[in-house]
Enzyme design. Structure first.
Site, PDB file in Angstrom:
ATOM      1  N   ASP A  92       0.735  -1.324  -0.002  1.00 39.35           N
ATOM      2  CA  ASP A  92      -0.075  -0.089  -0.153  1.00 39.35           C
ATOM      3  C   ASP A  92       0.710   1.192  -0.019  1.00 39.35           C
ATOM      4  OD1 ASP A  92      -2.346  -1.736   2.364  1.00 39.35           O
ATOM      5  OD2 ASP A  92      -2.145  -1.699   0.160  1.00 39.35           O
TER       6      ASP A  92
HETATM    7  N1  LIG Z   1       2.912  -6.243  -2.844  1.00 40.12           N
HETATM    8  C1  LIG Z   1       1.713  -5.724  -2.825  1.00 40.12           C
HETATM    9  N2  LIG Z   1       0.792  -6.443  -2.662  1.00 40.12           N
HETATM   10  C2  LIG Z   1      -0.609  -6.064  -2.536  1.00 40.12           C
HETATM   11  C3  LIG Z   1      -0.847  -4.804  -2.196  1.00 40.12           C
HETATM   12  C4  LIG Z   1       0.500  -3.880  -2.471  1.00 40.12           C
HETATM   13  O1  LIG Z   1       0.249  -2.662  -2.231  1.00 40.12           O
HETATM   14  N3  LIG Z   1       1.525  -4.505  -2.575  1.00 40.12           N
HETATM   15  N4  LIG Z   1      -2.051  -4.328  -1.970  1.00 40.12           N
HETATM   16  C5  LIG Z   1      -3.111  -5.310  -1.456  1.00 40.12           C
HETATM   17  C6  LIG Z   1      -4.335  -5.077  -1.057  1.00 40.12           C
HETATM   18  N5  LIG Z   1      -4.503  -4.793   0.252  1.00 40.12           N
HETATM   19  C7  LIG Z   1      -4.972  -3.747   0.813  1.00 40.12           C
HETATM   20  O2  LIG Z   1      -5.504  -3.151  -0.104  1.00 40.12           O
HETATM   21  C8  LIG Z   1      -4.237  -5.848   1.273  1.00 40.12           C
HETATM   22  C9  LIG Z   1      -4.207  -7.251   1.066  1.00 40.12           C
HETATM   23  C10 LIG Z   1      -3.798  -8.192   1.695  1.00 40.12           C
HETATM   24  C11 LIG Z   1      -3.399  -7.975   3.341  1.00 40.12           C
HETATM   25  C12 LIG Z   1      -2.897  -8.896   4.039  1.00 40.12           C
HETATM   26  O3  LIG Z   1      -2.411  -8.807   5.146  1.00 40.12           O
HETATM   27  N6  LIG Z   1      -3.053 -10.218   3.747  1.00 40.12           N
HETATM   28  C13 LIG Z   1      -2.405 -11.464   4.322  1.00 40.12           C
HETATM   29  C14 LIG Z   1      -3.382 -12.537   4.392  1.00 40.12           C
HETATM   30  C15 LIG Z   1      -4.838 -12.166   3.907  1.00 40.12           C
HETATM   31  C16 LIG Z   1      -5.636 -13.582   3.663  1.00 40.12           C
HETATM   32  O4  LIG Z   1      -5.058 -14.605   4.238  1.00 40.12           O
HETATM   33  O5  LIG Z   1      -6.675 -13.682   3.050  1.00 40.12           O
HETATM   34  C17 LIG Z   1      -1.124 -11.672   3.786  1.00 40.12           C
HETATM   35  O6  LIG Z   1      -1.013 -11.780   2.403  1.00 40.12           O
HETATM   36  O7  LIG Z   1      -0.112 -12.089   4.416  1.00 40.12           O
HETATM   37  C18 LIG Z   1      -3.048  -6.730   3.542  1.00 40.12           C
HETATM   38  C19 LIG Z   1      -3.507  -5.524   2.654  1.00 40.12           C
HETATM   39  C20 LIG Z   1      -2.874  -6.606  -2.198  1.00 40.12           C
HETATM   40  N7  LIG Z   1      -1.607  -7.204  -2.376  1.00 40.12           N
END
Ligand SMILES: Nc1nc2c(c(=O)[nH]1)N[C@@H](CN(C=O)c1ccc(C(=O)N[C@@H](CCC(=O)O)C(=O)O)cc1)CN2
Length: 311
Positions: free
Chosen positions: A255
């Site tokens: 983000d």
């Molecule tokens: N490299 C990036 N990937 C993603 C971004 C970004 O800016 N850079 N934006 C996100 C979207 N998002 C908020 O808008 C977001 C999505 C996921 C998470 C998160 O903590 N996810 C966890 C697991 C969630 C699950 O198990 O469903 C994780 O991936 O460890 C925070 C913010 C999309 N991707």
């Protein structure tokens, strides 16, 4: 603007539906985006080139980041009879007659009539996905949605009535690398843009580099507030009086990518987290569709971790 010295725009098929947008329609209408070190003579050089090509400039917008040693950005829209058959000659001429005089110039031509091929990545929420599908079908967005990829199967039935392929690619912490390999297999060479429409998985820097096209995310807060997961919960705890949404280019840093568009809506102490999410969802949809449209109309240039957005 994606850094490039030249990219051969796909020549729009004569049957290509005219992209949305007011005066920028038609197969004889093109765009030219440039970015380079600011200096006198840039506007004259581009305008004179297009004049000598018998093109008529119908819109021109420019921005210099600093009067002294800044960076110059320009978006030019022009009409040129027979443009559909002249892209290669036009590019070659611009490269030798203009770009060669400004070695650091990044530039690209694009056809306004060419709809961009877009893949949408989703998790379980459908509001941003459906909004993009609806706007694409109504020609409010110059895009063709070629596939939807979900890390959950929930939205397969949602997209099926629209004839959009849905691919379920489950993602766990243990299988993230394999899942991204599958994503790249589906996406590389097949799309012009990837949109994360409330896709709740963090994508790797390796994916972002190898997918080879820009990725846009809609974050459900007014960044830089409430980065990461659960922004509405954080907003409720903080007692905010506005919630918002931010569309940004995706970078490895969660983000933190260049912001394209943002907006907010008023909320109050009476709103629950569910109320915030409901009010915020309308803002998310509007902000994301604006960002996708502006990107696909070549209105957005990237400048470090910021953007220049031409209106
Ligand atoms: N490299 C990036 N990937 C993603 C971004 C970004 O800016 N850079 N934006 C996100 C979207 N998002 C908020 O808008 C977001 C999505 C996921 C998470 C998160 O903590 N996810 C966890 C697991 C969630 C699950 O198990 O469903 C994780 O991936 O460890 C925070 C913010 C999309 N991707």
């Amino acid at each position: 603007m994606t850094p490039s010295t030249t990219t051969a725009p796909a020549v729009p098929a004569s049957s290509a539906r005219a992209a949305s947008g007011s005066q920028e329609q038609g197969s004889d209408v093109g765009r030219l985006l440039i970015q380079c070190a600011d200096q006198p003579g840039l506007v004259a050089a581009v305008s004179d080139f297009l004049y000598r090509q018998n093109a008529n400039i119908t819109h021109l917008d420019q921005h210099s980041t600093d009067p002294q040693d800044g960076v110059f950005f320009q978006r030019t829209v022009f009409h040129l009879d027979g443009l559909a058959a002249r892209w290669e000659d036009l590019e070659a001429a611009f490269a030798s007659e203009v770009a060669a005089r400004f070695p650091d110039m990044r530039w690209r031509f694009s056809a306004t009539a060419k709809r961009r091929r877009v893949a949408i990545m989703v998790s379980k929420l459908d509001h941003c996905l459906l909004d993009l599908i609806w706007r694409s079908r109504r020609d409010e967005l110059p895009i063709d949605i070629v596939m939807v990829i979900g890390n959950h199967p929930d939205l397969a039935d949602t997209v099926r009535p629209f004839g959009v392929p849905f691919v379920h690619v489950p993602v766990t912490k243990e299988t993230k690398a394999e899942a991204e390999a599958r994503h790249l297999e589906l996406l590389r060479g097949n799309v012009d843009l990837v949109v994360l429409a409330r896709y709740m998985q963090i994508v790797s820097g390796d994916f972002l580099e190898r997918v080879g096209v820009p990725t846009i995310n809609i974050h459900h807060s007014f960044l830089p507030a409430f980065i990461g997961a659960g922004p509405y919960e954080k907003a409720r705890s903080r007692g905010v009086k506005l919630v918002g949404a931010t569309a940004h280019y995706v970078t490895e840093d969660l983000d933190e990518g260049p912001i394209i568009e943002q907006d907010v809506v008023r909320v109050s102490h009476q709103d629950s987290v569910e109320d915030l999410a409901r009010r915020g969802a309308d803002v998310e949809r509007t902000v994301l569709s604006r960002a996708v449209r502006w990107h696909c109309e070549d209105r957005v240039a990237r400048h470090g971790n910021t953007t220049v957005v031409f209106s």
